[in-house]
Motif scaffolding. Structure first.
Motif, PDB file in Angstrom:
ATOM      1  N   TRP A 107       0.827  -1.215   0.000  1.00 42.50           N
ATOM      2  CA  TRP A 107       0.000   0.000   0.000  1.00 42.50           C
ATOM      3  C   TRP A 107       0.857   1.258   0.000  1.00 42.50           C
ATOM      4  O   TRP A 107       0.501   2.263  -0.609  1.00 42.50           O
ATOM      5  CB  TRP A 107      -0.916  -0.024   1.220  1.00 42.50           C
ATOM      6  CG  TRP A 107      -1.935   1.063   1.285  1.00 42.50           C
ATOM      7  CD1 TRP A 107      -3.063   1.172   0.523  1.00 42.50           C
ATOM      8  CD2 TRP A 107      -1.936   2.187   2.172  1.00 42.50           C
ATOM      9  NE1 TRP A 107      -3.774   2.302   0.884  1.00 42.50           N
ATOM     10  CE2 TRP A 107      -3.103   2.938   1.889  1.00 42.50           C
ATOM     11  CE3 TRP A 107      -1.081   2.625   3.173  1.00 42.50           C
ATOM     12  CZ2 TRP A 107      -3.426   4.105   2.579  1.00 42.50           C
ATOM     13  CZ3 TRP A 107      -1.400   3.797   3.867  1.00 42.50           C
ATOM     14  CH2 TRP A 107      -2.559   4.523   3.562  1.00 42.50           C
ATOM     15  N   LEU A 108       1.992   1.206   0.665  1.00 47.73           N
ATOM     16  CA  LEU A 108       2.915   2.335   0.683  1.00 47.73           C
ATOM     17  C   LEU A 108       3.973   2.173  -0.397  1.00 47.73           C
ATOM     18  O   LEU A 108       4.634   1.125  -0.470  1.00 47.73           O
ATOM     19  CB  LEU A 108       3.614   2.432   2.044  1.00 47.73           C
ATOM     20  CG  LEU A 108       2.769   2.813   3.259  1.00 47.73           C
ATOM     21  CD1 LEU A 108       3.579   2.585   4.524  1.00 47.73           C
ATOM     22  CD2 LEU A 108       2.296   4.258   3.161  1.00 47.73           C
ATOM     23  N   GLY A 109       4.157   3.179  -1.217  1.00 46.77           N
ATOM     24  CA  GLY A 109       5.239   3.167  -2.190  1.00 46.77           C
ATOM     25  C   GLY A 109       6.578   3.437  -1.518  1.00 46.77           C
ATOM     26  O   GLY A 109       6.645   3.792  -0.339  1.00 46.77           O
ATOM     27  N   LEU A 110       7.650   3.290  -2.270  1.00 49.71           N
ATOM     28  CA  LEU A 110       8.985   3.462  -1.700  1.00 49.71           C
ATOM     29  C   LEU A 110       9.176   4.859  -1.119  1.00 49.71           C
ATOM     30  O   LEU A 110       9.720   5.016  -0.021  1.00 49.71           O
ATOM     31  CB  LEU A 110      10.052   3.173  -2.760  1.00 49.71           C
ATOM     32  CG  LEU A 110      11.503   3.318  -2.294  1.00 49.71           C
ATOM     33  CD1 LEU A 110      11.805   2.385  -1.124  1.00 49.71           C
ATOM     34  CD2 LEU A 110      12.460   3.064  -3.460  1.00 49.71           C
ATOM     35  N   ASP A 111       8.729   5.887  -1.833  1.00 49.44           N
ATOM     36  CA  ASP A 111       8.902   7.252  -1.332  1.00 49.44           C
ATOM     37  C   ASP A 111       8.174   7.460  -0.017  1.00 49.44           C
ATOM     38  O   ASP A 111       8.693   8.108   0.904  1.00 49.44           O
ATOM     39  CB  ASP A 111       8.416   8.264  -2.363  1.00 49.44           C
ATOM     40  CG  ASP A 111       9.352   8.387  -3.559  1.00 49.44           C
ATOM     41  OD1 ASP A 111      10.491   7.892  -3.463  1.00 49.44           O
ATOM     42  OD2 ASP A 111       8.943   8.982  -4.577  1.00 49.44           O
ATOM     43  N   GLU A 112       6.953   6.910   0.097  1.00 52.03           N
ATOM     44  CA  GLU A 112       6.202   7.041   1.335  1.00 52.03           C
ATOM     45  C   GLU A 112       6.880   6.283   2.471  1.00 52.03           C
ATOM     46  O   GLU A 112       6.911   6.743   3.620  1.00 52.03           O
ATOM     47  CB  GLU A 112       4.775   6.530   1.137  1.00 52.03           C
ATOM     48  CG  GLU A 112       3.900   7.424   0.292  1.00 52.03           C
ATOM     49  CD  GLU A 112       2.511   6.851   0.115  1.00 52.03           C
ATOM     50  OE1 GLU A 112       1.548   7.515   0.555  1.00 52.03           O
ATOM     51  OE2 GLU A 112       2.382   5.743  -0.435  1.00 52.03           O
ATOM     52  N   GLN A 113       7.431   5.126   2.155  1.00 46.57           N
ATOM     53  CA  GLN A 113       8.142   4.367   3.178  1.00 46.57           C
ATOM     54  C   GLN A 113       9.361   5.134   3.684  1.00 46.57           C
ATOM     55  O   GLN A 113       9.608   5.210   4.893  1.00 46.57           O
ATOM     56  CB  GLN A 113       8.566   3.009   2.623  1.00 46.57           C
ATOM     57  CG  GLN A 113       7.412   2.075   2.294  1.00 46.57           C
ATOM     58  CD  GLN A 113       7.892   0.768   1.698  1.00 46.57           C
ATOM     59  OE1 GLN A 113       8.707   0.062   2.285  1.00 46.57           O
ATOM     60  NE2 GLN A 113       7.387   0.433   0.516  1.00 46.57           N
ATOM     61  N   LEU A 114      10.111   5.705   2.750  1.00 43.50           N
ATOM     62  CA  LEU A 114      11.289   6.477   3.147  1.00 43.50           C
ATOM     63  C   LEU A 114      10.905   7.689   3.992  1.00 43.50           C
ATOM     64  O   LEU A 114      11.597   8.039   4.957  1.00 43.50           O
ATOM     65  CB  LEU A 114      12.064   6.914   1.904  1.00 43.50           C
ATOM     66  CG  LEU A 114      12.788   5.785   1.149  1.00 43.50           C
ATOM     67  CD1 LEU A 114      13.302   6.288  -0.193  1.00 43.50           C
ATOM     68  CD2 LEU A 114      13.936   5.233   1.983  1.00 43.50           C
ATOM     69  N   ARG A 115       9.806   8.317   3.645  1.00 46.42           N
ATOM     70  CA  ARG A 115       9.344   9.474   4.414  1.00 46.42           C
ATOM     71  C   ARG A 115       8.979   9.056   5.836  1.00 46.42           C
ATOM     72  O   ARG A 115       9.326   9.744   6.807  1.00 46.42           O
ATOM     73  CB  ARG A 115       8.129  10.104   3.721  1.00 46.42           C
ATOM     74  CG  ARG A 115       7.598  11.349   4.406  1.00 46.42           C
ATOM     75  CD  ARG A 115       6.354  11.851   3.711  1.00 46.42           C
ATOM     76  NE  ARG A 115       5.855  13.070   4.326  1.00 46.42           N
ATOM     77  CZ  ARG A 115       4.639  13.579   4.100  1.00 46.42           C
ATOM     78  NH1 ARG A 115       3.813  12.980   3.250  1.00 46.42           N
ATOM     79  NH2 ARG A 115       4.249  14.678   4.687  1.00 46.42           N
ATOM     80  N   LEU A 116       8.309   7.925   5.971  1.00 45.18           N
ATOM     81  CA  LEU A 116       7.926   7.458   7.296  1.00 45.18           C
ATOM     82  C   LEU A 116       9.135   7.016   8.115  1.00 45.18           C
ATOM     83  O   LEU A 116       9.198   7.258   9.326  1.00 45.18           O
ATOM     84  CB  LEU A 116       6.926   6.303   7.178  1.00 45.18           C
ATOM     85  CG  LEU A 116       5.480   6.691   6.886  1.00 45.18           C
ATOM     86  CD1 LEU A 116       4.633   5.451   6.665  1.00 45.18           C
ATOM     87  CD2 LEU A 116       4.906   7.529   8.030  1.00 45.18           C
ATOM     88  N   ILE A 117      10.093   6.365   7.470  1.00 45.43           N
ATOM     89  CA  ILE A 117      11.304   5.957   8.186  1.00 45.43           C
ATOM     90  C   ILE A 117      12.054   7.176   8.708  1.00 45.43           C
ATOM     91  O   ILE A 117      12.523   7.199   9.857  1.00 45.43           O
ATOM     92  CB  ILE A 117      12.192   5.083   7.281  1.00 45.43           C
ATOM     93  CG1 ILE A 117      11.518   3.719   7.042  1.00 45.43           C
ATOM     94  CG2 ILE A 117      13.572   4.890   7.902  1.00 45.43           C
ATOM     95  CD1 ILE A 117      12.187   2.881   5.967  1.00 45.43           C
TER      96      ILE A 117
END
Length: 229
Positions: free
Chosen positions: A31-41
């Protein structure tokens, strides 16, 4: 802390699709794309910093949880919530980033059925618990019962994959369903599954995309507290 946070499921490319492993529980893989994952991390790294940062949790029985956590909005302790963290500092504010993300998650999970799930249509999240799973960490089966509402729980996975056990609402014993959760996966559980026992049986070291720059697993759970003040 910094070395862990900043820094045997098959790795095949089998298709993964939306599923409903139990009534009211919805899994949306990727559900989360790579950019969203990086932002959350990146956000998790900031939330983890003291004061009111990442900490270990000692249970009333004297045992220490193998995960470390940081709370946002309200500070979780066994078994309740407070406005002050373990170190005596005020808990960090619940971020708008997670308000928007959690509301979208609930809408995407339930779609046209959102009005049928208690607390979903008017979801007002105000708590997040971020758990960091270093290698070997796990989470025993438990219920999320410290909130004063039955609104859904939103769970976001980042980093290493894990085996997530979704049980029943009555006991820690069978029946249960084991799910593979990978980085970027969304799991929402509400309605009949809101108070299901659940936990993490094991994580899979080294299974995360190296582009994430993350060692271990991060899990962000977002909830509506129903608490005043």
């Amino acid at each position: 802390m910094q070395g862990e946070l900043f820094g045997d499921l098959p790795a095949g490319s089998t298709a993964r699709e939306r599923s409903e492993p139990a009534p009211g529980a919805v899994l949306l893989p990727g559900w989360l794309g790579l950019d969203e994952q990086l932002r959350l991390i990146a956000a998790c790294r900031e939330w983890a910093r003291p004061p009111a940062g990442l900490h270990t949790v000692r249970m009333p029985t004297g045992g220490v949880m193998s995960v470390r956590m940081v709370s946002l909005g309200w500070h979780w302790y066994p078994y309740g919530y407070a406005r002050v963290a373990e170190d005596g500092a005020p808990v960090k504010a619940f971020p708008p980033l997670l308000v928007d993300l959690a509301r979208r998650a609930v809408a995407d999970a339930y779609g046209e059925r959102v009005a049928e799930i208690a607390g979903a249509a008017a979801y007002e999240p105000d708590i997040a618990i971020v758990n960091h799973y270093p290698y070997g960490a796990k989470m025993g089966l438990h219920q999320d019962r410290d909130e004063r509402t039955d609104a859904p729980v939103v769970s976001l996975s980042l980093g290493d994959s894990c085996v997530f056990r979704l049980g029943n609402t009555e006991t820690r014993t069978r029946p249960w369903t084991d799910l593979e959760l990978r980085s970027g996966d969304l799991l929402v559980f509400g309605g009949p599954s809101r108070f299901a026992y659940h936990g993490v049986v094991r994580t899979v070291p080294g299974s995360a995309d190296p582009a994430l720059g993350l060692v271990g697993r991060l899990n962000i759970t977002v909830r509506e507290s129903g608490l005043a003040g």
